[in-house]
Design a protein around this motif. Sequence first.
Motif, PDB file in Angstrom:
ATOM      1  N   ALA A 105       0.832  -1.203   0.000  1.00 36.00           N
ATOM      2  CA  ALA A 105       0.000   0.000   0.000  1.00 36.00           C
ATOM      3  C   ALA A 105       0.868   1.255   0.000  1.00 36.00           C
ATOM      4  O   ALA A 105       0.562   2.237  -0.689  1.00 36.00           O
ATOM      5  CB  ALA A 105      -0.937  -0.016   1.208  1.00 36.00           C
ATOM      6  N   ILE A 106       1.948   1.241   0.755  1.00 36.99           N
ATOM      7  CA  ILE A 106       2.865   2.385   0.781  1.00 36.99           C
ATOM      8  C   ILE A 106       3.499   2.582  -0.583  1.00 36.99           C
ATOM      9  O   ILE A 106       3.647   3.712  -1.048  1.00 36.99           O
ATOM     10  CB  ILE A 106       3.934   2.206   1.882  1.00 36.99           C
ATOM     11  CG1 ILE A 106       3.296   2.339   3.261  1.00 36.99           C
ATOM     12  CG2 ILE A 106       5.066   3.222   1.727  1.00 36.99           C
ATOM     13  CD1 ILE A 106       4.181   1.938   4.417  1.00 36.99           C
ATOM     14  N   ARG A 114       4.923   8.991  -0.242  1.00 38.95           N
ATOM     15  CA  ARG A 114       5.709   7.794   0.073  1.00 38.95           C
ATOM     16  C   ARG A 114       7.060   8.164   0.685  1.00 38.95           C
ATOM     17  O   ARG A 114       7.489   7.575   1.675  1.00 38.95           O
ATOM     18  CB  ARG A 114       5.903   6.966  -1.193  1.00 38.95           C
ATOM     19  CG  ARG A 114       6.515   5.615  -0.957  1.00 38.95           C
ATOM     20  CD  ARG A 114       6.452   4.761  -2.217  1.00 38.95           C
ATOM     21  NE  ARG A 114       7.362   5.243  -3.217  1.00 38.95           N
ATOM     22  CZ  ARG A 114       8.632   4.860  -3.307  1.00 38.95           C
ATOM     23  NH1 ARG A 114       9.118   3.979  -2.462  1.00 38.95           N
ATOM     24  NH2 ARG A 114       9.401   5.331  -4.250  1.00 38.95           N
ATOM     25  N   LEU A 115       7.726   9.163   0.129  1.00 33.58           N
ATOM     26  CA  LEU A 115       9.019   9.575   0.658  1.00 33.58           C
ATOM     27  C   LEU A 115       8.885  10.121   2.077  1.00 33.58           C
ATOM     28  O   LEU A 115       9.726   9.869   2.929  1.00 33.58           O
ATOM     29  CB  LEU A 115       9.666  10.602  -0.263  1.00 33.58           C
ATOM     30  CG  LEU A 115      10.150  10.057  -1.610  1.00 33.58           C
ATOM     31  CD1 LEU A 115      10.649  11.188  -2.498  1.00 33.58           C
ATOM     32  CD2 LEU A 115      11.216   9.007  -1.432  1.00 33.58           C
ATOM     33  N   ALA A 116       7.816  10.865   2.338  1.00 37.10           N
ATOM     34  CA  ALA A 116       7.595  11.383   3.689  1.00 37.10           C
ATOM     35  C   ALA A 116       7.359  10.235   4.674  1.00 37.10           C
ATOM     36  O   ALA A 116       7.903  10.240   5.782  1.00 37.10           O
ATOM     37  CB  ALA A 116       6.405  12.353   3.696  1.00 37.10           C
ATOM     38  N   LEU A 145       1.990  13.399   5.679  1.00 37.17           N
ATOM     39  CA  LEU A 145       1.809  12.212   6.522  1.00 37.17           C
ATOM     40  C   LEU A 145       0.327  11.974   6.815  1.00 37.17           C
ATOM     41  O   LEU A 145      -0.138  10.836   6.814  1.00 37.17           O
ATOM     42  CB  LEU A 145       2.606  12.349   7.817  1.00 37.17           C
ATOM     43  CG  LEU A 145       4.123  12.274   7.665  1.00 37.17           C
ATOM     44  CD1 LEU A 145       4.801  12.571   9.002  1.00 37.17           C
ATOM     45  CD2 LEU A 145       4.561  10.923   7.133  1.00 37.17           C
ATOM     46  N   SER A 146      -0.408  13.047   7.042  1.00 37.68           N
ATOM     47  CA  SER A 146      -1.841  12.935   7.297  1.00 37.68           C
ATOM     48  C   SER A 146      -2.560  12.372   6.070  1.00 37.68           C
ATOM     49  O   SER A 146      -3.397  11.467   6.185  1.00 37.68           O
ATOM     50  CB  SER A 146      -2.416  14.304   7.666  1.00 37.68           C
ATOM     51  OG  SER A 146      -3.812  14.230   7.806  1.00 37.68           O
ATOM     52  N   LYS A 147      -2.230  12.887   4.898  1.00 38.33           N
ATOM     53  CA  LYS A 147      -2.842  12.388   3.661  1.00 38.33           C
ATOM     54  C   LYS A 147      -2.478  10.926   3.438  1.00 38.33           C
ATOM     55  O   LYS A 147      -3.325  10.120   3.045  1.00 38.33           O
ATOM     56  CB  LYS A 147      -2.375  13.215   2.463  1.00 38.33           C
ATOM     57  CG  LYS A 147      -2.981  14.595   2.397  1.00 38.33           C
ATOM     58  CD  LYS A 147      -2.430  15.385   1.218  1.00 38.33           C
ATOM     59  CE  LYS A 147      -2.897  16.823   1.259  1.00 38.33           C
ATOM     60  NZ  LYS A 147      -2.305  17.626   0.170  1.00 38.33           N
ATOM     61  N   ALA A 148      -1.224  10.579   3.693  1.00 39.98           N
ATOM     62  CA  ALA A 148      -0.777   9.198   3.499  1.00 39.98           C
ATOM     63  C   ALA A 148      -1.531   8.260   4.441  1.00 39.98           C
ATOM     64  O   ALA A 148      -1.979   7.185   4.021  1.00 39.98           O
ATOM     65  CB  ALA A 148       0.734   9.091   3.718  1.00 39.98           C
TER      66      ALA A 148
END
Length: 164
Positions: A105-106, A114-116, A145-148
Amino acid sequence: MFDQYIRQYGKRLYGLCLSLCASTHDADDLYQDTWLRALQSFAQYDASRAFEPWLTKICINTYRNALRRIARSPFVSFSSTDEQDALLQSVPAPEKPDYSALHQAIDTLPDKLRLAVIAFYFQDMDMAATAQTLSIPVGTVKSRLSKARKILKEVLHDEPDIRF
């Protein structure tokens, strides 16, 4: 002196390379290229700052440059971005069996997110170090990060072993 940095940060850097790359061969190349670029630009390193975020930034930028080279390569041509995305997603990544769904998923996250995630969660960097490594403001790191996390929750809603 540089040997000391390799001994101290080598394992973590190689772990980052494995997280970024689809194969151990590519990870080995990225690892070597990162140390070479770090050695070449060591005179520009500010010793008053932490070494690991500086090294991680070099690694991520080297990875991004490699992706750009591949995308522009005359040997690899795609008729659409969907075809390119399908090929990139079909390449297996080395992952732990326990969290293979999470890693997959990542891997599907947009590159910025993804990098964050990799820098913050897998490299155990704090917000400031992640922001410095990615050359973005701390607020942008928080937002990414929140969106991820939101995307990962939606994708992994059927995975009982993964908690957010």
